[in-house]
Design an enzyme around this catalytic site. Structure first.
Site, PDB file in Angstrom:
ATOM      1  N   TYR A   1      -5.416  -7.390  14.706  1.00  0.00           N
ATOM      2  CA  TYR A   1      -6.651  -7.251  14.971  1.00  0.00           C
ATOM      3  C   TYR A   1      -7.197  -8.426  14.960  1.00  0.00           C
ATOM      4  CZ  TYR A   1      -4.968  -2.380  16.785  1.00  0.00           C
ATOM      5  OH  TYR A   1      -4.880  -1.222  17.008  1.00  0.00           O
TER       6      TYR A   1
ATOM      7  N   GLY B   1       2.541  -3.708  11.034  1.00  0.00           N
ATOM      8  CA  GLY B   1       2.106  -3.934  10.349  1.00  0.00           C
ATOM      9  C   GLY B   1       2.524  -2.990   9.091  1.00  0.00           C
ATOM     10  N   VAL B   2       0.975  -2.717   8.818  1.00  0.00           N
ATOM     11  CA  VAL B   2       0.886  -1.566   7.563  1.00  0.00           C
ATOM     12  C   VAL B   2       1.055   0.201   8.196  1.00  0.00           C
ATOM     13  CG1 VAL B   2      -1.033  -0.332   5.883  1.00  0.00           C
ATOM     14  CG2 VAL B   2      -1.019  -3.210   6.583  1.00  0.00           C
ATOM     15  N   ASP B   3       0.963   0.198   8.797  1.00  0.00           N
ATOM     16  CA  ASP B   3       1.066   1.283  10.085  1.00  0.00           C
ATOM     17  C   ASP B   3       2.843   1.852  10.122  1.00  0.00           C
ATOM     18  OD1 ASP B   3       0.692   3.124  11.838  1.00  0.00           O
ATOM     19  OD2 ASP B   3      -0.042   2.272  13.678  1.00  0.00           O
TER      20      ASP B   3
ATOM     21  N   GLY C   1      -4.988  -8.193  10.683  1.00  0.00           N
ATOM     22  CA  GLY C   1      -3.888  -8.806  10.462  1.00  0.00           C
ATOM     23  C   GLY C   1      -3.473  -9.166  12.120  1.00  0.00           C
TER      24      GLY C   1
ATOM     25  N   ILE D   1       1.166  -0.916   0.194  1.00  0.00           N
ATOM     26  CA  ILE D   1      -0.144  -0.125   0.080  1.00  0.00           C
ATOM     27  C   ILE D   1       0.953   1.145  -0.216  1.00  0.00           C
ATOM     28  CG2 ILE D   1      -0.607   0.659   2.633  1.00  0.00           C
ATOM     29  CD1 ILE D   1      -3.446   1.078   1.904  1.00  0.00           C
TER      30      ILE D   1
ATOM     31  N   ASN E   1      -3.893   2.021  15.124  1.00  0.00           N
ATOM     32  CA  ASN E   1      -3.759   1.955  16.770  1.00  0.00           C
ATOM     33  C   ASN E   1      -4.562   3.286  16.951  1.00  0.00           C
ATOM     34  OD1 ASN E   1      -2.449   3.427  17.816  1.00  0.00           O
ATOM     35  ND2 ASN E   1      -0.653   1.732  17.220  1.00  0.00           N
TER      36      ASN E   1
HETATM   37  N1  AR6 Z   1       0.028  -3.283   2.259  1.00  0.00           N
HETATM   38  C1  AR6 Z   1      -0.850  -3.797   2.054  1.00  0.00           C
HETATM   39  N2  AR6 Z   1      -1.755  -4.588   3.731  1.00  0.00           N
HETATM   40  C2  AR6 Z   1      -0.485  -4.622   3.516  1.00  0.00           C
HETATM   41  C3  AR6 Z   1       0.819  -4.170   3.967  1.00  0.00           C
HETATM   42  C4  AR6 Z   1       1.158  -3.893   2.707  1.00  0.00           C
HETATM   43  N3  AR6 Z   1       2.179  -3.382   3.090  1.00  0.00           N
HETATM   44  N4  AR6 Z   1       1.431  -4.938   5.341  1.00  0.00           N
HETATM   45  C5  AR6 Z   1       0.035  -5.880   5.923  1.00  0.00           C
HETATM   46  N5  AR6 Z   1      -0.500  -5.778   4.806  1.00  0.00           N
HETATM   47  P1  AR6 Z   1      -2.526  -4.871   9.892  1.00  0.00           P
HETATM   48  P2  AR6 Z   1      -4.658  -4.651  11.466  1.00  0.00           P
HETATM   49  C6  AR6 Z   1      -2.262  -6.641   5.053  1.00  0.00           C
HETATM   50  O1  AR6 Z   1      -1.531  -5.766  11.038  1.00  0.00           O
HETATM   51  O2  AR6 Z   1      -4.900  -5.867  11.823  1.00  0.00           O
HETATM   52  C7  AR6 Z   1      -0.592  -2.052  13.938  1.00  0.00           C
HETATM   53  O3  AR6 Z   1       0.495  -2.524  14.391  1.00  0.00           O
HETATM   54  C8  AR6 Z   1      -1.499  -7.268   6.341  1.00  0.00           C
HETATM   55  O4  AR6 Z   1      -1.728  -8.885   5.162  1.00  0.00           O
HETATM   56  O5  AR6 Z   1      -1.429  -3.692   9.316  1.00  0.00           O
HETATM   57  O6  AR6 Z   1      -5.713  -3.152  11.089  1.00  0.00           O
HETATM   58  C9  AR6 Z   1      -1.365  -0.887  14.018  1.00  0.00           C
HETATM   59  O7  AR6 Z   1      -1.039  -0.053  14.525  1.00  0.00           O
HETATM   60  C10 AR6 Z   1      -3.314  -7.666   6.881  1.00  0.00           C
HETATM   61  O8  AR6 Z   1      -3.996  -8.789   5.671  1.00  0.00           O
HETATM   62  O9  AR6 Z   1      -3.673  -3.908  10.684  1.00  0.00           O
HETATM   63  C11 AR6 Z   1      -3.127  -1.654  15.222  1.00  0.00           C
HETATM   64  O10 AR6 Z   1      -1.684  -1.211  16.317  1.00  0.00           O
HETATM   65  C12 AR6 Z   1      -3.460  -6.067   7.374  1.00  0.00           C
HETATM   66  O11 AR6 Z   1      -2.553  -5.276   5.507  1.00  0.00           O
HETATM   67  C13 AR6 Z   1      -2.905  -2.435  14.394  1.00  0.00           C
HETATM   68  O12 AR6 Z   1      -1.575  -3.263  13.854  1.00  0.00           O
HETATM   69  C14 AR6 Z   1      -3.990  -5.389   8.208  1.00  0.00           C
HETATM   70  O13 AR6 Z   1      -3.063  -6.135   8.525  1.00  0.00           O
HETATM   71  C15 AR6 Z   1      -3.585  -2.806  13.416  1.00  0.00           C
HETATM   72  O14 AR6 Z   1      -4.245  -3.852  12.671  1.00  0.00           O
END
Ligand code: AR6
Length: 365
Positions: free
Chosen positions: A120, A31-33, A118, A10, A23
């Site tokens: 969460y 993760g993405v954040d 992810g 992304i 968060n």
């Molecule tokens: N591009 C697209 N999708 C992605 C990428 C990327 N670069 N990286 C991971 N994914 P998550 P959440 C997918 O954990 O569940 C953070 O620490 C991944 O496979 O990023 O909402 C925040 O600060 C998954 O399907 O988000 C919060 O504390 C999806 O993106 C917490 O994580 C979301 O994964 C939020 O958790």
């Protein structure tokens, strides 16, 4: 294309806005954040410090700094706790509030990851259907282009019934094609043997087994067969007269499409939205009677108009295409049309998992 599923990171999306599944502190995480903060640079964290956090289901907007995207929309998804704690409504609110902010910032395009799917822990298949349902409901009244960015092939899609049925159908068609090729080979050998044995043409023809002459690969093409389609029900049921038929034989793609929209009592917007086609592309088609669309665009309209397979073949022909059993896209579409699967987003999920081009289109045709 108004709604597109893409496989990408992304942080590389050059849409007007990307959405960060953050968060409630909005001060970064994994993760993405984490990836977004790393790519945007420290100025993003600086701006986030001034936002005072964000509640679950809500969203806040910042600039994109070093990202290709102009804005980052930060939203806080729900933590999955089994589904009985309002997770679905909160997740849907994340998409709705993010889209509303994007609209206020006059964004023409926005890219979402699968929020909450992810760290969460939201089950991916369910997270995906909340995303698709909320985004497509929003697009009913908006012309924005929305991307759902997935990492990997979307393993959760391959567990769905439609995906499994389509794959089984593809295997059957391939097996059938192999049998036909083998039969053709056997038939040719017999033909040569009979020729060598001195049989004349008629005798050889009579010796041929009938099943070898009719492999029955394609459903008969009946361009004008006005088979009633389910669901829309406003189609004319009477067959057109001969004069009308002859006139229609030469009709190009664009006039045929506009005629069918009218015959079904649909508005243009209803049709291009159901086809997942961009409004700008639709106006191009509308204003140019000689417009030559891409094959996926034709299929998208066939789905929107709920055409039968024969009608789809006819529309494809008007755009210079034919259905081929050697094209996986064509086989998938044949299956969906024959089985009354007329939801463009459902079809696109399957096409995405099979690495095939998606239905609908923007200016790429
Ligand atoms: N591009 C697209 N999708 C992605 C990428 C990327 N670069 N990286 C991971 N994914 P998550 P959440 C997918 O954990 O569940 C953070 O620490 C991944 O496979 O990023 O909402 C925040 O600060 C998954 O399907 O988000 C919060 O504390 C999806 O993106 C917490 O994580 C979301 O994964 C939020 O958790």
């Amino acid at each position: 294309m108004p709604f597109e599923i893409v496989r990408n990171d992304i942080t590389r999306m050059s849409t007007d806005a990307i959405v960060n599944p953050a968060n409630s502190s909005l001060l970064g995480g994994g993760g993405v954040d984490g990836a977004i903060h790393r790519a945007a640079g420290p100025e993003l964290l600086e701006e986030c410090r001034g936002l005072g956090g964000c509640r679950t289901g809500e969203a806040k907007i910042t600039k994109g700094y070093r990202l290709p995207a102009k804005y980052v929309i930060h939203t806080v998804g729900p933590v999955w706790r089994g589904g009985g704690y309002g997770e679905k409504e909160l997740l849907s609110a994340c998409y709705r509030n993010s889209l509303r902010l994007a609209e206020e910032a006059r964004c023409e395009s926005v890219a979402f990851p699968l929020i909450s799917a992810g760290a969460y822990g939201y089950p991916q298949e369910e997270a995906m259907s909340v995303a698709v349902d909320t985004i497509t409901a929003f697009l009913e009244t908006s012309e924005m282009t929305v991307y759902l960015v997935l990492f990997g092939h979307g393993a959760f899609i391959t567990g769905k019934k439609l995906y499994r049925d389509v794959v089984e159908y593809i295997d059957d068609v391939y097996a059938e094609t192999r049998v036909s090729a083998r039969r053709a080979h056997v038939r040719e050998s017999l033909w040569r043997r009979d020729e060598a044995a001195g049989l004349d043409f008629d005798q050889r023809l009579a010796a041929e087994e009938p099943e070898y002459t009719s492999p029955n690969l394609n459903a008969p093409s009946a361009p004008m067969a006005a088979a009633p389609s389910e669901g829309l029900g406003k189609k004319k049921s009477a067959l057109p007269n001969w004069k009308e038929l002859l006139k229609r034989t030469d009709e190009g793609f664009s006039p045929a499409l506009l005629r069918m929209i009218d015959e079904r009592g649909m508005t243009d917007a209803q049709c291009y939205k159901r086809a997942n086609v961009d409004r700008k592309l639709f106006s191009k088609i509308r204003s140019n009677p000689d417009y030559k669309p891409g094959k996926t665009t034709v299929f998208a309209f066939a789905v929107a108009l709920e055409l039968t397979l024969a009608e789809t073949k006819d529309l494809l022909r008007r755009a210079g295409f034919a259905i081929s059993r050697s094209s996986k896209l064509d086989i998938v579409m044949e299956y969906c049309i024959q089985h009354g699967v007329y939801n463009v987003y459902e079809i696109n999920e399957v096409l995405f998992s099979l690495d095939l081009p998606l239905l609908g289109s923007g200016f790429r045709g």
